[in-house]
Design a protein around this motif. Structure first.
Motif, mmCIF file in Angstrom:
data_model
loop_
_atom_site.group_PDB
_atom_site.id
_atom_site.type_symbol
_atom_site.label_atom_id
_atom_site.label_comp_id
_atom_site.label_asym_id
_atom_site.label_seq_id
_atom_site.Cartn_x
_atom_site.Cartn_y
_atom_site.Cartn_z
ATOM 1 N N CYS A 1 -37.995 -8.917 1.329
ATOM 2 C CA CYS A 1 -37.897 -10.273 1.876
ATOM 3 C C CYS A 1 -37.895 -10.209 3.407
ATOM 4 C CB CYS A 1 -36.618 -10.952 1.412
ATOM 5 S SG CYS A 1 -36.520 -11.155 -0.382
ATOM 6 N N THR A 2 -38.340 -11.271 4.022
ATOM 7 C CA THR A 2 -38.377 -11.319 5.479
ATOM 8 C C THR A 2 -37.778 -12.632 5.973
ATOM 9 O OG1 THR A 2 -40.604 -12.267 5.464
ATOM 10 C CG2 THR A 2 -40.422 -9.869 5.652
ATOM 11 N N THR A 3 -37.173 -12.556 7.135
ATOM 12 C CA THR A 3 -36.666 -13.731 7.837
ATOM 13 C C THR A 3 -37.178 -13.633 9.263
ATOM 14 O OG1 THR A 3 -34.663 -13.810 6.494
ATOM 15 C CG2 THR A 3 -34.601 -14.953 8.611
ATOM 16 N N SER A 4 -37.723 -14.712 9.802
ATOM 17 C CA SER A 4 -38.267 -14.646 11.152
ATOM 18 C C SER A 4 -37.148 -14.711 12.187
ATOM 19 C CB SER A 4 -39.251 -15.792 11.390
ATOM 20 O OG SER A 4 -38.578 -17.015 11.550
ATOM 21 N N TRP B 1 -15.809 -19.125 12.173
ATOM 22 C CA TRP B 1 -16.834 -18.091 12.120
ATOM 23 C C TRP B 1 -17.732 -18.411 10.940
ATOM 24 C CZ3 TRP B 1 -14.311 -12.582 12.904
ATOM 25 C CH2 TRP B 1 -13.507 -12.592 14.062
ATOM 26 N N LEU B 2 -19.015 -18.152 11.091
ATOM 27 C CA LEU B 2 -19.957 -18.501 10.027
ATOM 28 C C LEU B 2 -20.791 -17.299 9.633
ATOM 29 C CD1 LEU B 2 -20.401 -21.294 8.706
ATOM 30 C CD2 LEU B 2 -22.454 -21.505 10.075
ATOM 31 N N ALA B 3 -20.823 -16.997 8.338
ATOM 32 C CA ALA B 3 -21.657 -15.911 7.831
ATOM 33 C C ALA B 3 -23.094 -16.393 7.670
ATOM 34 C CB ALA B 3 -21.134 -15.422 6.489
ATOM 35 N N VAL B 4 -24.018 -15.616 8.203
ATOM 36 C CA VAL B 4 -25.447 -15.900 8.082
ATOM 37 C C VAL B 4 -26.091 -14.711 7.383
ATOM 38 C CG1 VAL B 4 -27.608 -16.254 9.354
ATOM 39 C CG2 VAL B 4 -25.493 -17.384 10.125
ATOM 40 N N GLY B 5 -26.819 -14.983 6.318
ATOM 41 C CA GLY B 5 -27.393 -13.907 5.519
ATOM 42 C C GLY B 5 -28.686 -13.353 6.076
ATOM 43 N N LEU B 6 -28.790 -12.033 6.049
ATOM 44 C CA LEU B 6 -30.026 -11.335 6.402
ATOM 45 C C LEU B 6 -30.487 -10.545 5.180
ATOM 46 C CD1 LEU B 6 -29.361 -9.785 9.942
ATOM 47 C CD2 LEU B 6 -30.473 -11.954 9.383
ATOM 48 N N PRO B 7 -31.795 -10.316 5.049
ATOM 49 C CA PRO B 7 -32.261 -9.501 3.926
ATOM 50 C C PRO B 7 -31.727 -8.080 4.020
ATOM 51 C CG PRO B 7 -34.040 -9.925 5.500
ATOM 52 C CD PRO B 7 -32.907 -10.798 5.904
ATOM 53 N N VAL C 1 -19.281 -23.746 16.051
ATOM 54 C CA VAL C 1 -19.025 -22.405 15.523
ATOM 55 C C VAL C 1 -18.726 -21.457 16.690
ATOM 56 C CG1 VAL C 1 -20.072 -20.440 14.311
ATOM 57 C CG2 VAL C 1 -20.435 -22.782 13.481
ATOM 58 N N ALA C 2 -17.715 -20.604 16.526
ATOM 59 C CA ALA C 2 -17.315 -19.684 17.592
ATOM 60 C C ALA C 2 -18.019 -18.338 17.502
ATOM 61 C CB ALA C 2 -15.801 -19.462 17.552
ATOM 62 N N ARG C 3 -18.260 -17.864 16.285
ATOM 63 C CA ARG C 3 -18.919 -16.572 16.084
ATOM 64 C C ARG C 3 -19.808 -16.643 14.846
ATOM 65 N NH1 ARG C 3 -15.226 -11.315 17.550
ATOM 66 N NH2 ARG C 3 -13.824 -12.313 19.033
ATOM 67 N N ILE C 4 -20.823 -15.809 14.878
ATOM 68 C CA ILE C 4 -21.692 -15.612 13.723
ATOM 69 C C ILE C 4 -21.427 -14.222 13.154
ATOM 70 C CG2 ILE C 4 -24.093 -15.335 12.979
ATOM 71 C CD1 ILE C 4 -23.389 -18.235 13.622
ATOM 72 N N VAL C 5 -21.350 -14.146 11.833
ATOM 73 C CA VAL C 5 -21.232 -12.854 11.148
ATOM 74 C C VAL C 5 -22.530 -12.635 10.383
ATOM 75 C CG1 VAL C 5 -19.930 -11.456 9.507
ATOM 76 C CG2 VAL C 5 -18.734 -13.151 10.929
ATOM 77 N N LEU C 6 -23.339 -11.683 10.835
ATOM 78 C CA LEU C 6 -24.580 -11.363 10.139
ATOM 79 C C LEU C 6 -24.246 -10.414 8.994
ATOM 80 C CD1 LEU C 6 -27.158 -10.834 13.048
ATOM 81 C CD2 LEU C 6 -26.785 -12.877 11.648
ATOM 82 N N ASP C 7 -24.493 -10.876 7.780
ATOM 83 C CA ASP C 7 -24.138 -10.097 6.594
ATOM 84 C C ASP C 7 -25.343 -10.014 5.666
ATOM 85 O OD1 ASP C 7 -22.615 -8.655 4.793
ATOM 86 O OD2 ASP C 7 -20.960 -10.086 4.762
ATOM 87 N N THR C 8 -25.279 -9.083 4.745
ATOM 88 C CA THR C 8 -26.400 -8.856 3.834
ATOM 89 C C THR C 8 -26.428 -9.908 2.738
ATOM 90 O OG1 THR C 8 -26.128 -6.494 4.271
ATOM 91 C CG2 THR C 8 -27.568 -7.122 2.438
ATOM 92 N N LEU C 9 -27.609 -10.467 2.523
ATOM 93 C CA LEU C 9 -27.801 -11.486 1.487
ATOM 94 C C LEU C 9 -28.294 -10.816 0.208
ATOM 95 C CD1 LEU C 9 -27.893 -14.562 0.850
ATOM 96 C CD2 LEU C 9 -30.284 -14.523 1.600
ATOM 97 N N SER C 10 -27.570 -11.087 -0.884
ATOM 98 C CA SER C 10 -27.958 -10.513 -2.167
ATOM 99 C C SER C 10 -27.503 -11.444 -3.283
ATOM 100 C CB SER C 10 -27.323 -9.127 -2.354
ATOM 101 O OG SER C 10 -27.666 -8.582 -3.606
ATOM 102 N N GLY C 11 -28.421 -11.777 -4.179
ATOM 103 C CA GLY C 11 -28.075 -12.638 -5.297
ATOM 104 C C GLY C 11 -27.608 -14.016 -4.885
ATOM 105 N N GLY C 12 -28.082 -14.477 -3.741
ATOM 106 C CA GLY C 12 -27.701 -15.794 -3.258
ATOM 107 C C GLY C 12 -26.379 -15.846 -2.525
ATOM 108 N N HIS C 13 -25.731 -14.692 -2.370
ATOM 109 C CA HIS C 13 -24.435 -14.636 -1.687
ATOM 110 C C HIS C 13 -24.500 -13.691 -0.495
ATOM 111 C CE1 HIS C 13 -22.383 -16.805 -4.901
ATOM 112 N NE2 HIS C 13 -22.942 -15.989 -5.782
#
Length: 245
Positions: A132-135, A120-126, A151-163
């Motif tokens: 900030c914006t992401t297209s 599973w892979l975490a992908v950061g969203l604003p 990758v089997a699943r994506i985890v959309l998580d909040t991006l803050s401070g580079g993490h």
């Protein structure tokens, strides 16, 4: 089924929310609590020093031995040797990686993982309040590349401070919903989900599942039974409503 903009086939089943992962588990009592709440997975944050919910490999093993509930080991290391060592010792159902920011990294890590362990892979969203914006195009393009990397699943998580992760903040759910609508992979929604907003999370984003931690805690790493059971009940109600429509 229909064809996604990425060129992948998107199944209608991906549009239905089913899974509830309770993350940041540090104690056996909270494993039992997650199981009683009807969780599909429990998550252990393994050796991430910045997290107050981080546990050792030994604790992750002990927690896995408490239940048959599938365990997800959350890691920030992209060192193949470290990832392989955690998989070999803990034997989780999946590894959720934060900090792996390109398909090449995902491909290399997938190559050293046993086939029965999902990546599973975490992908950061604003954050929702961020300027900030992401297209949508950039988001879906990245997800398509991760799909080809195994990758089997994506985890959309909040991006803050580079993490990503551990912020307790919700992300841009409008963007998340657009990503879910065309993703070739199941998407879990994380970041600031609580009993107060879980219904809206399911309704507006329609993820394959939710990933919850701080929203059901007394203190970092200690789950609150009343909050968790309320969130689980509202989650089930929202899923039932989704299926009716």
């Amino acid at each position: 089924e229909r064809e996604a903009k990425s060129g992948y086939t998107v199944s209608a089943t991906m549009r239905c929310t089913t899974d509830m992962k309770i993350c940041g588990i540090t104690r056996p009592a909270d494993v039992y609590m997650a199981q009683q709440a009807g969780a599909s997975h429990f998550g252990t944050i393994v050796e991430i020093p910045r997290s107050p919910r981080s546990v050792s490999v030994a604790t992750a093993i002990a927690l896995r031995e408490e239940t048959r509930l599938p365990q997800v080991c959350v890691m920030e290391s992209t060192d193949p040797a470290q990832v392989e060592a955690v998989i070999r010792q803990v034997r989780p159902a999946a590894v959720q990686l934060h900090g792996c920011t390109d398909a090449g990294c995902a491909h290399d890590l997938r190559a050293i993982m046993p086939p029965q362990v999902e990546l599973w892979l975490a992908v950061g969203l604003p954050a929702a309040a961020s300027q900030c914006t992401t297209s949508v195009t950039a988001l879906t393009s990245s997800i398509a590349e991760y799909a080809t990397a195994g990758v089997a699943r994506i985890v959309l998580d909040t991006l803050s401070g580079g993490h990503t992760g551990g912020t307790g903040q919700t992300s841009d759910w409008t963007l998340a919903a657009k990503g879910v609508a065309v993703s070739p992979l199941p998407i879990m929604l994380a970041g600031g989900i609580s009993p107060e907003n879980v219904t809206e999370a399911v309704r507006s984003v329609k993820p394959a599942g939710i990933d919850v931690s701080s929203g059901v805690e007394q203190t970092p790493g200690v789950k609150d039974e009343a909050k968790l059971m309320l969130l689980a009940a509202r989650f089930r109600e929202a899923v039932a409503e989704q299926r009716r429509h």
